[in-house]
Scaffold this motif. Structure first.
Motif, PDB file in Angstrom:
ATOM      1  N   GLN A 154      44.994  40.472  53.268  1.00  0.00           N
ATOM      2  CA  GLN A 154      44.248  41.413  52.752  1.00  0.00           C
ATOM      3  C   GLN A 154      43.645  40.905  51.453  1.00  0.00           C
ATOM      4  O   GLN A 154      44.220  40.045  50.673  1.00  0.00           O
ATOM      5  N   GLN A 155      42.560  41.308  51.196  1.00  0.00           N
ATOM      6  CA  GLN A 155      41.904  40.975  49.754  1.00  0.00           C
ATOM      7  C   GLN A 155      42.115  42.330  48.913  1.00  0.00           C
ATOM      8  O   GLN A 155      41.715  43.378  49.163  1.00  0.00           O
ATOM      9  N   LEU A 156      42.805  41.933  47.551  1.00  0.00           N
ATOM     10  CA  LEU A 156      43.022  43.188  46.887  1.00  0.00           C
ATOM     11  C   LEU A 156      41.650  43.238  45.916  1.00  0.00           C
ATOM     12  O   LEU A 156      41.105  42.429  45.486  1.00  0.00           O
ATOM     13  N   LEU A 157      41.669  44.490  45.708  1.00  0.00           N
ATOM     14  CA  LEU A 157      40.375  44.713  44.516  1.00  0.00           C
ATOM     15  C   LEU A 157      40.944  44.653  43.027  1.00  0.00           C
ATOM     16  O   LEU A 157      42.026  45.139  42.830  1.00  0.00           O
ATOM     17  N   PRO A 158      40.036  44.146  42.312  1.00  0.00           N
ATOM     18  CA  PRO A 158      40.446  44.196  40.888  1.00  0.00           C
ATOM     19  C   PRO A 158      40.541  45.542  40.234  1.00  0.00           C
ATOM     20  O   PRO A 158      39.846  46.353  40.655  1.00  0.00           O
ATOM     21  N   ILE A 159      41.539  45.423  39.358  1.00  0.00           N
ATOM     22  CA  ILE A 159      41.800  46.744  38.638  1.00  0.00           C
ATOM     23  C   ILE A 159      40.688  46.725  37.456  1.00  0.00           C
ATOM     24  O   ILE A 159      40.710  45.828  36.633  1.00  0.00           O
ATOM     25  N   ARG A 160      39.957  47.885  37.474  1.00  0.00           N
ATOM     26  CA  ARG A 160      38.866  47.646  36.259  1.00  0.00           C
ATOM     27  C   ARG A 160      39.306  48.697  35.172  1.00  0.00           C
ATOM     28  O   ARG A 160      38.876  48.676  33.849  1.00  0.00           O
TER      29      ARG A 160
END
Length: 70
Positions: free
Chosen positions: A3-9
């Motif tokens: 799983q690739q985690l999405l960055p928290i913006r």
């Protein structure tokens, strides 16, 4: 499977206990320097004299605080 985690913006910060709020947020920014912090009424007021960059929630939404911040 990987799983690739999405960055928290963006982080919406609204806390009752403001103890150690600035060091906590500074640590978040250290981990993610591009993080945008949005702070609710009382939390934004607590951050006014800090060096932590933030946007007050009412500036982000265009609406003033209602219900006394509850």
């Amino acid at each position: 499977m990987s799983q690739q985690l999405l960055p928290i913006r963006t982080a919406l910060v609204s806390v009752t206990d403001k103890t150690d709020l600035e060091p906590f947020l500074q640590q978040l920014l250290k981990q993610n320097p591009s993080l945008k912090i949005i702070a609710s009424g009382g939390t934004a007021k607590a951050l006014e004299s800090s060096k932590t960059p933030y946007t007050a929630l009412h500036h982000h939404t265009g609406f003033t605080e209602c219900f006394g911040g509850r």
